[in-house]
Scaffold this active site. Structure first.
Site, PDB file in Angstrom:
ATOM      1  N   SER A 104       0.066   6.726   8.926  1.00  0.00           N
ATOM      2  CA  SER A 104       1.433   6.382   8.539  1.00  0.00           C
ATOM      3  C   SER A 104       2.094   7.611   7.937  1.00  0.00           C
ATOM      4  O   SER A 104       1.465   8.351   7.173  1.00  0.00           O
ATOM      5  CB  SER A 104       1.446   5.247   7.506  1.00  0.00           C
ATOM      6  OG  SER A 104       1.167   4.009   8.107  1.00  0.00           O
ATOM      7  N   ARG A 125       8.726   4.382   5.585  1.00  0.00           N
ATOM      8  CA  ARG A 125       7.813   4.783   6.657  1.00  0.00           C
ATOM      9  C   ARG A 125       8.662   5.169   7.861  1.00  0.00           C
ATOM     10  O   ARG A 125       9.435   4.356   8.378  1.00  0.00           O
ATOM     11  CB  ARG A 125       6.864   3.642   7.029  1.00  0.00           C
ATOM     12  CG  ARG A 125       5.792   4.036   8.042  1.00  0.00           C
ATOM     13  CD  ARG A 125       4.944   2.822   8.440  1.00  0.00           C
ATOM     14  NE  ARG A 125       3.791   3.202   9.248  1.00  0.00           N
ATOM     15  CZ  ARG A 125       3.802   3.412  10.558  1.00  0.00           C
ATOM     16  NH1 ARG A 125       4.956   3.293  11.229  1.00  0.00           N
ATOM     17  NH2 ARG A 125       2.711   3.758  11.207  1.00  0.00           N
ATOM     18  N   SER A 170      -7.569   4.809   9.088  1.00  0.00           N
ATOM     19  CA  SER A 170      -7.996   4.400  10.433  1.00  0.00           C
ATOM     20  C   SER A 170      -6.937   4.814  11.443  1.00  0.00           C
ATOM     21  O   SER A 170      -7.237   5.314  12.518  1.00  0.00           O
ATOM     22  CB  SER A 170      -8.214   2.886  10.476  1.00  0.00           C
ATOM     23  OG  SER A 170      -9.218   2.505   9.567  1.00  0.00           O
ATOM     24  N   GLU A 226       0.800  -1.216   0.000  1.00  0.00           N
ATOM     25  CA  GLU A 226       0.000   0.000   0.000  1.00  0.00           C
ATOM     26  C   GLU A 226       0.838   1.274   0.000  1.00  0.00           C
ATOM     27  O   GLU A 226       0.424   2.288  -0.584  1.00  0.00           O
ATOM     28  CB  GLU A 226      -0.990   0.005   1.164  1.00  0.00           C
ATOM     29  CG  GLU A 226      -0.400  -0.086   2.542  1.00  0.00           C
ATOM     30  CD  GLU A 226      -1.499  -0.142   3.608  1.00  0.00           C
ATOM     31  OE1 GLU A 226      -2.382   0.727   3.594  1.00  0.00           O
ATOM     32  OE2 GLU A 226      -1.471  -1.063   4.434  1.00  0.00           O
TER      33      GLU A 226
END
Length: 388
Positions: free
Chosen positions: A211, A223, A208, A157
């Site tokens: 990141s 990340r 939700s 993702e």
């Protein structure tokens, strides 16, 4: 990104072998979909070709016509599926075709209903694999396999996010924008931002959870931070505190509320500004701080609680983003994710906070579209179809 090993090379129209792109046909058969199955929302991108030739139209099977008509002639699907018409991207060039990208969303909790719909529309007669990203690509993989006989080709993702940002900005140069004068309702306005020379930049993906990705070049990113307090936290707390049931309800309530009745501000403690540390009196000193007092609790309404919840979550995200940008020496911060959909309050809060606390060194940037499921580089965000 390498594709999983799969069946032998497919045939184009059942007659001859065609060039493969990363394990996929360079011009795969219709329909083309990409999915991002998040913890709260599932997002579907559908590519509708507008360059269909008469020969193609004549050969088009009825199932494909049915799916296209169903998706493009409706703006609502069932009780909670929505096509965001205002986000349509027209005249998009993708994998050698020209068409329109349609953006559809529904709660991830309704995934079973979506799978039933895919089964009803006989999607498996046209495809054997659908490309998907997000945690739900793993969670619901067995359901797609068992119920619809569709495999999920899972894609990272964060990689899809970065490539999606690049694709959309290349397609729509005015995609990126910032808020000018975010603290002044009369002067506040959206201003296009030239993102043609983006690197380095920070991506704050608010779903939700949150990141944060540092992007140094198209292929160099990582990340670097995040928080569990994101859009899911906001909606969950609002459901508990106000009795609302949807994100839209929560945002509507927040728009009508006054967080100052709930939060304790600097001026509530110091009687004004805290000049020594350059803290204006209107800055929140303690989120929900007034709620420890029974008299204050009696004066607040559900709308005030929703507004305070929104401010609390947004301020926390902004604070983490600012510190991360500072630590990595980055001055462009792009905020994306469904938390910002129909949520100008949060966008303006982030814009003001980033600019104010950095003394103008940091700019909060935003995008018009959700970007998590697009990948034009390898044509991965399409449905891999049977060559029949």
């Amino acid at each position: 990104m390498s594709a999983d090993s799969g069946p032998s090379k497919p045939l184009c129209n059942g007659t001859s072998t065609i060039e493969m792109c990363n394990g996929y046909c360079s011009k795969p058969h219709m329909p083309w979909f990409g999915m991002d199955i998040g913890g709260t929302l599932a997002k579907l991108v559908y590519f509708e070709p507008t360059d269909v030739t008469p020969d193609e139209e004549e050969l088009e099977v009825e199932t494909l016509r049915t799916i296209r008509r169903y998706l493009t002639s409706n703006v609502a699907y069932g009780s909670d599926g929505v096509r965001d018409v205002h986000l349509e991207m027209k005249n998009v060039k993708l994998a050698g075709r020209v068409g329109t990208l349609h953006f559809i969303r529904f709660p991830t909790a309704s995934m079973k209903s979506f799978i039933e719909l895919a089964k009803e529309k006989k999607l498996a007669t046209l495809a054997d694999t659908i490309c998907a990203t997000g945690g739900g690509a793993y969670k619901f993989e067995e359901d797609f396999n068992k119920e619809v006989e569709l495999a999920l080709h899972k894609l990272d993702e964060l990689q899809m996010l970065i490539q999606g940002i690049n694709f959309i900005d290349d397609t729509y140069p005015s995609e990126c924008f910032y808020w000018a004068h975010p603290d002044d309702e009369e002067q506040c306005k959206k201003v296009p931002f030239d993102f043609s020379d983006p690197y380095p930049y920070l991506v704050v993906n608010i779903g939700s959870g949150v990141s944060i990705i540092a992007v140094k070049s198209q292929g160099d990113y990582a990340r670097v931070s995040g928080t569990s307090l994101g859009g899911g936290t906001f909606l969950g707390l609002c459901c508990l505190l106000t009795g609302c049931n949807t994100f839209e309800e929560a945002i509507e309530m927040a728009a009508q509320g006054d967080s100052k009745k709930v939060d304790k501000l600097v001026k509530d403690i110091y009687g004004g500004d805290y000049d020594k540390f350059n803290l204006p009196g209107h800055v929140v000193a303690s989120s929900f701080g007034h709620m420890m007092c029974e008299d204050h609790r009696k004066t607040v309404c559900k709308e005030d609680l929703a507004r305070s919840t929104l401010v609390t979550i947004t301020n926390n995200i902004g604070s983490i983003a600012r510190m991360t940008a500072l630590n990595h020496g980055i001055n462009k911060v792009v905020f994306v994710g469904n938390f910002l959909r129909v949520n100008p309050i949060a966008m303006k809060l982030l814009a003001y906070a980033m600019e104010y606390w950095s003394k103008g060194q940091l700019k909060a940037l935003f995008l018009e579209h959700e970007v998590c499921t697009l990948d034009n580089t390898k044509y991965n965000a399409v449905l891999r179809t049977h060559a029949t």
